[in-house]
Motif scaffolding. Structure first.
Motif, short mmCIF file in Angstrom:
data_model
loop_
_atom_site.label_atom_id
_atom_site.label_comp_id
_atom_site.label_asym_id
_atom_site.label_seq_id
_atom_site.Cartn_x
_atom_site.Cartn_y
_atom_site.Cartn_z
N ARG A 31 0.87 -1.18 0.00
CA ARG A 31 0.00 0.00 0.00
C ARG A 31 0.90 1.23 0.00
O ARG A 31 1.69 1.43 0.93
CB ARG A 31 -0.91 0.00 1.23
N VAL A 32 0.83 2.01 -1.06
CA VAL A 32 1.72 3.16 -1.21
C VAL A 32 1.29 4.26 -0.25
O VAL A 32 0.14 4.68 -0.25
CB VAL A 32 1.70 3.67 -2.67
N THR A 33 2.24 4.73 0.56
CA THR A 33 1.95 5.83 1.47
C THR A 33 2.54 7.15 0.97
O THR A 33 2.08 8.22 1.35
CB THR A 33 2.49 5.54 2.88
N LEU A 34 3.57 7.07 0.13
CA LEU A 34 4.17 8.27 -0.45
C LEU A 34 4.94 7.85 -1.71
O LEU A 34 5.64 6.84 -1.70
CB LEU A 34 5.14 8.92 0.55
N SER A 35 4.74 8.61 -2.77
CA SER A 35 5.50 8.36 -3.99
C SER A 35 6.03 9.69 -4.50
O SER A 35 5.80 10.74 -3.91
CB SER A 35 4.62 7.69 -5.06
N SER A 36 6.76 9.64 -5.61
CA SER A 36 7.33 10.86 -6.16
C SER A 36 7.40 10.78 -7.67
O SER A 36 7.20 9.70 -8.26
CB SER A 36 8.73 11.12 -5.58
N ILE A 37 7.65 11.91 -8.29
CA ILE A 37 7.80 12.00 -9.75
C ILE A 37 9.29 12.10 -10.05
O ILE A 37 10.00 12.91 -9.44
CB ILE A 37 7.06 13.22 -10.31
N CYS A 38 9.75 11.31 -11.00
CA CYS A 38 11.15 11.30 -11.41
C CYS A 38 11.27 11.85 -12.82
O CYS A 38 10.32 11.78 -13.61
CB CYS A 38 11.68 9.86 -11.35
N SER A 39 12.44 12.39 -13.14
CA SER A 39 12.65 12.86 -14.51
C SER A 39 12.50 11.73 -15.52
O SER A 39 12.13 11.97 -16.67
CB SER A 39 14.04 13.49 -14.63
N SER A 40 12.75 10.49 -15.10
CA SER A 40 12.54 9.35 -16.00
C SER A 40 11.07 9.21 -16.39
O SER A 40 10.75 8.76 -17.50
CB SER A 40 13.03 8.05 -15.35
N ASP A 41 10.16 9.58 -15.49
CA ASP A 41 8.73 9.57 -15.83
C ASP A 41 8.45 10.58 -16.94
O ASP A 41 7.61 10.33 -17.82
CB ASP A 41 7.88 9.92 -14.60
N ILE A 42 9.14 11.71 -16.89
CA ILE A 42 8.98 12.72 -17.94
C ILE A 42 9.52 12.17 -19.27
O ILE A 42 8.93 12.40 -20.33
CB ILE A 42 9.70 14.03 -17.56
N HIS A 43 10.63 11.44 -19.20
CA HIS A 43 11.16 10.82 -20.43
C HIS A 43 10.15 9.84 -21.02
O HIS A 43 9.99 9.77 -22.24
CB HIS A 43 12.47 10.09 -20.12
N ILE A 44 9.46 9.07 -20.17
CA ILE A 44 8.42 8.17 -20.66
C ILE A 44 7.33 8.97 -21.36
O ILE A 44 6.89 8.63 -22.47
CB ILE A 44 7.82 7.34 -19.50
N LYS A 45 6.90 10.03 -20.72
CA LYS A 45 5.84 10.87 -21.29
C LYS A 45 6.23 11.38 -22.68
O LYS A 45 5.38 11.46 -23.59
CB LYS A 45 5.55 12.04 -20.36
N HIS A 46 7.50 11.71 -22.86
CA HIS A 46 7.96 12.24 -24.14
C HIS A 46 8.24 11.15 -25.17
O HIS A 46 8.66 11.45 -26.29
CB HIS A 46 9.22 13.08 -23.93
#
Length: 346
Positions: A31-46
């Motif tokens: 059960r996720v209690t805290l997550s974050s956004i990584c620049s790699s997520d932005i690379h996926i988006k692009h």
């Protein structure tokens, strides 16, 4: 449950999805209690991560509480607070036994979570090979303190380890974003003679100067970095260079500022191919080391956090609920509101 999903190049969306369940005996549900956004997520988006699967729930930086474990999981139990490793690795193949866990030969080996299988920008996540991929958080360590252990902090620790830093070295870090700062924190543990950090963003420059006053910070737009490094090193250039920024300009800068026989560690994820101008480099005898991260030091990192030797909490400048994750992405990707890292609370 709510989850943030990679739909197509340039498009993420928040969706209602089924809660994951145990598939293999080596799995755990967290059960996720805290997550974050990584620049790699932005690379996926692009669309810059070819192996990313459309329809996958993104996110690979997270902490949480174990909800369920498969029959072969012994290291953690239901109720344990845990960090989740960015990498999935079996622990048994040739590469895992050598510590090269990013190259695990299992079909889910390497960076899978949030890329090839559903990740943690959601309320729950299934973690394969949980025996290797989960690390218990001590009661004295908060979720915020542990949030970056499984990815950007593991990256900084790995990059520092393979760079073979010694106490007489001049070390240059190129890039002062979250990964660069996590790398800086780990380099500082090695106590090199000098640390120089290159960053062009003025807000990040001020952040680093305020938080880490003993680090020499230079802006390549304002100063000749090659000259500065030569003036601040004993042998005509940096002994060790860690390239975090990920552009053609920073790639070129990395090898130019290294002294002969120096080590250049490439940590960055590039969106396009880079060029090695070997005739110009001839005679420098450089050693290049490249990533991705081998994230097998998480227990050691958690110990250092518990001992107050590493603190990444200043990086968390914004926190949003999961339902507002699109706003969080906008702020992070476009560097609004003096953002460094964004935490997402389901």
């Amino acid at each position: 449950m709510l989850a943030y999903v990679y739909e197509d190049k340039g498009k993420f969306s928040i969706k209602e999805r089924e809660k994951p369940s145990i598939v293999n005996a080596t799995d755990a549900i967290v059960r996720v209690t805290l997550s974050s956004i990584c620049s790699s997520d932005i690379h996926i988006k692009h669309g810059a991560v070819p192996k990313a699967v459309k329809g996958v729930t993104v996110g690979h930086e997270m902490v949480g509480v174990v909800e369920e474990v498969g029959t072969e999981v012994k290291k953690v139990k239901v109720g344990d607070r845990v960090t989740v490793n960015v990498e999935t690795f079996c622990g048994e193949c040739y590469f895992c036994k050598k510590g090269f866990v990013n190259n695990c030969t299992d079909k889910h080996g390497g960076w899978a979570l949030g890329c090839r299988i559903n990740g943690g920008q959601a309320e729950y996540v299934r973690v394969p090979f949980a025996e290797q991929g989960l690390n218990k958080i001590l009661d004295t360590v908060t979720d915020e303190e542990a949030l970056f252990v499984g990815d950007v902090l593991a990256t900084g620790y790995w990059a520092t380890r393979i760079s073979e830093i010694e106490d007489e070295d001049t070390v240059v870090i190129i890039g002062g974003g979250p990964t660069g700062i996590c790398t800086l924190l780990c380099v500082m543990l090695k106590h090199p003679k000098k640390i120089i950090l290159c960053e062009t963003n003025e807000e990040r420059v001020e952040f680093i100067k305020n938080q880490y006053p003993n680090v020499l910070v230079v802006n390549p737009k304002e100063i000749d970095v090659e000259t500065f490094v030569k003036e601040n090193s004993a042998h005509g250039g940096a002994d060790k260079v860690l390239e975090i920024a990920g552009s053609s300009e920073t790639f070129e800068l990395a090898w130019k500022i290294a002294r002969p026989n120096g080590i250049v560690t490439i940590v960055a994820l590039y969106e396009e191919a880079q060029r090695l101008p070997l005739p110009q480099m001839y005679g420098k005898n450089l050693i290049f080391k490249t990533g991705g991260v081998d994230g097998c030091d998480c227990d050691e990192i958690l110990k250092l956090i518990a001992e107050k030797k590493i603190d990444t909490t200043p990086l968390i400048t914004h926190t949003f609920p999961l339902k507002e994750i699109e706003k969080a992405y906008d702020i992070f990707e476009n560097r609004k509101e003096h953002v460094m890292k964004v935490a997402i609370r389901p």
